[in-house]
Design a protein around this motif. Sequence first.
Motif, PDB file in Angstrom:
ATOM      1  N   ASN A   1       7.730   0.418  -1.194  1.00 29.62           N
ATOM      2  CA  ASN A   1       7.998   1.217  -0.005  1.00 29.62           C
ATOM      3  C   ASN A   1       7.769   2.699  -0.278  1.00 29.62           C
ATOM      4  O   ASN A   1       7.224   3.430   0.563  1.00 29.62           O
ATOM      5  CB  ASN A   1       9.425   0.987   0.481  1.00 29.62           C
ATOM      6  CG  ASN A   1       9.587  -0.333   1.204  1.00 29.62           C
ATOM      7  OD1 ASN A   1       8.612  -0.994   1.534  1.00 29.62           O
ATOM      8  ND2 ASN A   1      10.822  -0.735   1.450  1.00 29.62           N
ATOM      9  N   CYS A   2       8.189   3.156  -1.452  1.00 28.02           N
ATOM     10  CA  CYS A   2       7.980   4.563  -1.806  1.00 28.02           C
ATOM     11  C   CYS A   2       6.496   4.875  -1.965  1.00 28.02           C
ATOM     12  O   CYS A   2       6.027   5.949  -1.559  1.00 28.02           O
ATOM     13  CB  CYS A   2       8.750   4.909  -3.083  1.00 28.02           C
ATOM     14  SG  CYS A   2      10.539   4.995  -2.843  1.00 28.02           S
ATOM     15  N   PHE A   3       5.754   3.950  -2.546  1.00 27.46           N
ATOM     16  CA  PHE A   3       4.304   4.123  -2.675  1.00 27.46           C
ATOM     17  C   PHE A   3       3.667   4.268  -1.295  1.00 27.46           C
ATOM     18  O   PHE A   3       2.857   5.185  -1.062  1.00 27.46           O
ATOM     19  CB  PHE A   3       3.697   2.928  -3.408  1.00 27.46           C
ATOM     20  CG  PHE A   3       2.193   2.870  -3.328  1.00 27.46           C
ATOM     21  CD1 PHE A   3       1.414   3.667  -4.156  1.00 27.46           C
ATOM     22  CD2 PHE A   3       1.560   2.037  -2.411  1.00 27.46           C
ATOM     23  CE1 PHE A   3       0.022   3.635  -4.071  1.00 27.46           C
ATOM     24  CE2 PHE A   3       0.181   1.998  -2.321  1.00 27.46           C
ATOM     25  CZ  PHE A   3      -0.596   2.804  -3.159  1.00 27.46           C
ATOM     26  N   ALA A   4       4.015   3.364  -0.380  1.00 32.14           N
ATOM     27  CA  ALA A   4       3.438   3.404   0.967  1.00 32.14           C
ATOM     28  C   ALA A   4       3.783   4.712   1.669  1.00 32.14           C
ATOM     29  O   ALA A   4       2.923   5.338   2.315  1.00 32.14           O
ATOM     30  CB  ALA A   4       3.932   2.210   1.780  1.00 32.14           C
ATOM     31  N   MET A   5       5.026   5.148   1.527  1.00 33.22           N
ATOM     32  CA  MET A   5       5.467   6.387   2.163  1.00 33.22           C
ATOM     33  C   MET A   5       4.704   7.585   1.621  1.00 33.22           C
ATOM     34  O   MET A   5       4.271   8.467   2.376  1.00 33.22           O
ATOM     35  CB  MET A   5       6.963   6.564   1.927  1.00 33.22           C
ATOM     36  CG  MET A   5       7.603   7.621   2.806  1.00 33.22           C
ATOM     37  SD  MET A   5       7.619   7.104   4.523  1.00 33.22           S
ATOM     38  CE  MET A   5       8.404   8.532   5.264  1.00 33.22           C
ATOM     39  N   ALA A   6       4.520   7.628   0.307  1.00 29.98           N
ATOM     40  CA  ALA A   6       3.825   8.754  -0.317  1.00 29.98           C
ATOM     41  C   ALA A   6       2.373   8.815   0.105  1.00 29.98           C
ATOM     42  O   ALA A   6       1.849   9.885   0.466  1.00 29.98           O
ATOM     43  CB  ALA A   6       3.934   8.644  -1.838  1.00 29.98           C
TER      44      ALA A   6
ATOM     45  N   GLY B   1       4.402  -2.132   1.363  1.00 31.12           N
ATOM     46  CA  GLY B   1       5.277  -1.367   2.230  1.00 31.12           C
ATOM     47  C   GLY B   1       4.548  -0.992   3.504  1.00 31.12           C
ATOM     48  O   GLY B   1       3.314  -0.856   3.508  1.00 31.12           O
ATOM     49  N   ILE B   2       5.292  -0.832   4.586  1.00 32.03           N
ATOM     50  CA  ILE B   2       4.712  -0.542   5.894  1.00 32.03           C
ATOM     51  C   ILE B   2       5.260   0.790   6.404  1.00 32.03           C
ATOM     52  O   ILE B   2       6.478   0.984   6.464  1.00 32.03           O
ATOM     53  CB  ILE B   2       5.047  -1.653   6.903  1.00 32.03           C
ATOM     54  CG1 ILE B   2       4.554  -3.009   6.394  1.00 32.03           C
ATOM     55  CG2 ILE B   2       4.451  -1.349   8.274  1.00 32.03           C
ATOM     56  CD1 ILE B   2       5.111  -4.198   7.172  1.00 32.03           C
ATOM     57  N   VAL B   3       4.355   1.688   6.762  1.00 33.27           N
ATOM     58  CA  VAL B   3       4.739   2.974   7.341  1.00 33.27           C
ATOM     59  C   VAL B   3       4.086   3.089   8.713  1.00 33.27           C
ATOM     60  O   VAL B   3       2.871   2.898   8.847  1.00 33.27           O
ATOM     61  CB  VAL B   3       4.313   4.149   6.441  1.00 33.27           C
ATOM     62  CG1 VAL B   3       4.624   5.491   7.115  1.00 33.27           C
ATOM     63  CG2 VAL B   3       5.009   4.064   5.088  1.00 33.27           C
ATOM     64  N   ILE B   4       4.886   3.376   9.727  1.00 30.74           N
ATOM     65  CA  ILE B   4       4.394   3.493  11.089  1.00 30.74           C
ATOM     66  C   ILE B   4       4.683   4.894  11.593  1.00 30.74           C
ATOM     67  O   ILE B   4       5.849   5.289  11.718  1.00 30.74           O
ATOM     68  CB  ILE B   4       5.043   2.447  12.018  1.00 30.74           C
ATOM     69  CG1 ILE B   4       4.822   1.027  11.473  1.00 30.74           C
ATOM     70  CG2 ILE B   4       4.484   2.566  13.431  1.00 30.74           C
ATOM     71  CD1 ILE B   4       5.570  -0.054  12.245  1.00 30.74           C
TER      72      ILE B   4
END
Length: 287
Positions: free
Chosen positions: A108-113, A138-141
């Motif tokens: 999740n942190c990877f996706a956010m970054a 991870g999913i970031v919208i």
Amino acid sequence: MYKIGIDLGGTKIEGICLDGSHNVLVRKRIMTNQHNGYESILDSIVSLVGQIASGLSDYSIGICTPGAISKKTGMIKNSNTQCLIGMPLKDDLERLLGRTVAMENDANCFAMAEATLGAATGYGLVFGVILGTGVGGGIVIDGRLHRGRTLIAGEWGHHTLHIHGNKCYCGRQGCVETYISGPALEKRWSELSGKHEKLSDIVKQEGNDVKLWKKEFLENFGIALANVIDILDPDAIVLGGGVSNIDFLYTEGKKAVYDNVFSDLIDTPILKNKLGDSAGVFGAAML
């Protein structure tokens, strides 16, 4: 507000402080020393936050952890830092630091970054992929992390790829992770060639064994990621982890994915990460 991020790794703990424009103000690394146990890790994180936050009053804290927090118990689960398993890491740190802590797993942190500062900046729905010792996502919208009802959104590594396939540590068979993680790929190469070699060495070779190994790898990668596209239809996919350094994933791998997507228009960008092993600490700060 300043943003403090902590990346709790198996061997090191990294901390960072960003200002409102995401400029790095402070960056420090210390050893995890997980052999000293859970309490030692708590003390190390608290000390590191104290050093980074010195002189600051208005700041948030985000922490990237190995494993995940169980929504049912609030305890850490599935962590390769074993002394964390079954421990209330988030609650203990909030008590010791005297403030709210945001905490997420490394995928999740990877996706956010990568969605905020990296390769997928400017895209709406981003699927961040970890292809390393394990397989995660991870999913970031629109700049916000999507966790899901029970906090398992993005866990494509445990989708069933082959119904009676390889056994997985999770207790099931045929999980994506048992086919396209680094260790799984090295194991399959050993079965085909009789040689025990690192992934970085395998991809440099030629011959029938490596052709078959690569064919199977691309088929499994293509089907697994196409299934994600069919469900999410993301604006971009970013690959991270050690396996993401294989160049053919962005050419032949992309074609293998596109060949399996259920659409007459297939143009989903499949991007290589920009932040590398810094993604965890930046993603934690972004939480």
